[in-house]
Design a protein around this motif. Structure first.
Motif, PDB file in Angstrom:
ATOM      1  N   GLY A  79       0.799  -1.219   0.000  1.00  0.00           N
ATOM      2  CA  GLY A  79       0.000   0.000   0.000  1.00  0.00           C
ATOM      3  C   GLY A  79       0.827   1.262   0.000  1.00  0.00           C
ATOM      4  N   GLU A 105      -3.557   3.785   2.065  1.00  0.00           N
ATOM      5  CA  GLU A 105      -4.117   2.754   1.195  1.00  0.00           C
ATOM      6  C   GLU A 105      -3.489   1.407   1.512  1.00  0.00           C
ATOM      7  OE1 GLU A 105      -4.673   1.725  -3.588  1.00  0.00           O
ATOM      8  OE2 GLU A 105      -3.196   3.213  -2.916  1.00  0.00           O
ATOM      9  N   ARG A 106      -4.352   0.419   1.741  1.00  0.00           N
ATOM     10  CA  ARG A 106      -3.891  -0.943   2.007  1.00  0.00           C
ATOM     11  C   ARG A 106      -4.409  -1.875   0.906  1.00  0.00           C
ATOM     12  NH1 ARG A 106      -5.943   0.880   6.726  1.00  0.00           N
ATOM     13  NH2 ARG A 106      -7.761  -0.516   6.609  1.00  0.00           N
ATOM     14  N   LYS A 107      -3.520  -2.695   0.341  1.00  0.00           N
ATOM     15  CA  LYS A 107      -3.875  -3.601  -0.750  1.00  0.00           C
ATOM     16  C   LYS A 107      -3.704  -5.052  -0.319  1.00  0.00           C
ATOM     17  CE  LYS A 107      -1.999  -0.370  -4.212  1.00  0.00           C
ATOM     18  NZ  LYS A 107      -1.006  -0.237  -5.314  1.00  0.00           N
ATOM     19  N   ASP A 108      -4.505  -5.940  -0.961  1.00  0.00           N
ATOM     20  CA  ASP A 108      -4.286  -7.364  -0.752  1.00  0.00           C
ATOM     21  C   ASP A 108      -3.907  -8.007  -2.081  1.00  0.00           C
ATOM     22  OD1 ASP A 108      -6.591  -7.836  -2.227  1.00  0.00           O
ATOM     23  OD2 ASP A 108      -7.846  -8.205  -0.484  1.00  0.00           O
ATOM     24  N   SER A 113      -8.714  -3.338  -2.052  1.00  0.00           N
ATOM     25  CA  SER A 113      -7.991  -2.307  -1.305  1.00  0.00           C
ATOM     26  C   SER A 113      -8.915  -1.597  -0.326  1.00  0.00           C
ATOM     27  CB  SER A 113      -7.355  -1.288  -2.258  1.00  0.00           C
ATOM     28  OG  SER A 113      -8.357  -0.583  -2.973  1.00  0.00           O
TER      29      SER A 113
END
Length: 317
Positions: A79, A105-108, A113
């Protein structure tokens, strides 16, 4: 002058920076071109940006209106964290307030997100206090996307309370760049319950060098139910020489000065936007509008240029 120098100092520290400047003008009743809106200067790079809006003061000098400094705190595969400082100024250019915004922002691994935007403001003791927090969760499935947003604001007792919720569903159409997007917004009512306040439906299609957006907006009417409130149809066409023409038709139930006993959509404004290359590395954008008159509400009047904006440097498309 201190503000301008500070902005240049920050910009110089940014690696591989891009710079741009925007200046908008219009024509007055005497045919003279005058300023229309703030002048904007921006410098940006992968590590941050610095943007300042300027206006002419009452004595004719150029003074800042707002300055936004943005820096990337962290960016990796998981992120990104961005910190933005927004400084506000009074009509004479004196600083009157500062706002801090943190965007995380956090993503997988599946492409989903979560974006959390937190706004801070200074209290009477000069401490940063949370004013608003917006959290958006984005889920991707094939070419489709669903985002759910929750907006929280600080109450009188400094506690965060949910005041708005929004769901946006984007569905791809066909095998090209076309899509349909539906956005529904719910707001907290006086009794604390949530009601559907707006609905927005957008259809986007692309055919060669031409793109078209048809946007219908619904709001709560006199009956307490959602009713079609306005519609905007935008057609953009790229020419062979790189220039672009955008045609915008704006429809509404109510045209200023015109009584509508049918409650049907009426064309209340036609906009023509032209973007073309200017001298040097500049881009020139002109905006002209046509509106119906009170004496002839079913017919658009002659086009009138509202503004001309000149961008120099790294200009947005």
């Amino acid at each position: 002058m201190r503000v301008i120098c500070a902005g240049l100092a920050v910009a110089a520290a940014l690696a591989a920076q891009d710079t741009s400047s925007y200046k908008a003008t219009t024509v007055d009743i005497n045919g003279n071109r005058v300023s229309n809106g703030p002048d904007v200067t921006t410098s940006s790079s992968k590590t941050g940006s610095d943007s300042t809006q300027f206006r002419r003061s009452i004595n004719g000098s150029l003074v800042p209106v707002e300055r936004a400094e943005e820096r990337v705190v962290r960016e990796d595969a998981s992120g990104k964290v961005v910190e933005r400082i927004v400084r506000h100024y009074d009509p004479t250019g004196n600083a009157i307030g500062t706002e801090k915004v943190v965007i995380e922002e956090r993503k997988d691994s599946g492409g989903n997100s979560t974006v959390t935007t937190t706004k801070y403001g200074m209290d009477i003791n000069g401490r940063n206090q949370v004013k608003e927090r917006t959290t958006t969760q984005v889920q991707v499935s094939g070419g489709n996307q669903t985002s759910n947003t929750v907006v929280e604001r600080t109450t009188a007792n400094d506690a965060l309370q949910t005041v708005e919720k929004q769901t946006v569903v984007t569905v791809k159409q066909g095998g090209g760049d076309g899509y349909e997007e539906s956005a529904e917004t719910y707001r907290r009512g006086p009794a604390g319950d949530f009601y559907q306040a707006t609905r927005r439906v957008k259809e986007h299609s692309v055919n060669g060098n031409e793109s078209k957006d048809n946007i219908a907006e619904y709001e709560v009417g006199a009956t307490g139910r959602l009713e079609l409130h306005g519609q905007t149809v935008t057609t953009a066409q790229k020419r062979a020489d790189g220039s672009q023409e955008v045609s915008v038709d704006i429809y509404g139930k109510y045209v200023p000065g015109v009584y509508n006993d049918r409650s049907s959509m009426q064309l209340k404004e036609h906009q023509t936007i032209e973007r073309r290359a200017g001298p040097g590395d500049s881009v020139v954008e002109t905006l002209s509008v046509q509106r119906p008159s009170v004496s002839d509400p079913n017919r658009l009047g002659p086009p009138q240029q509202i503004s001309e904006t000149v961008c120099k440097g790294k200009c947005d498309k």
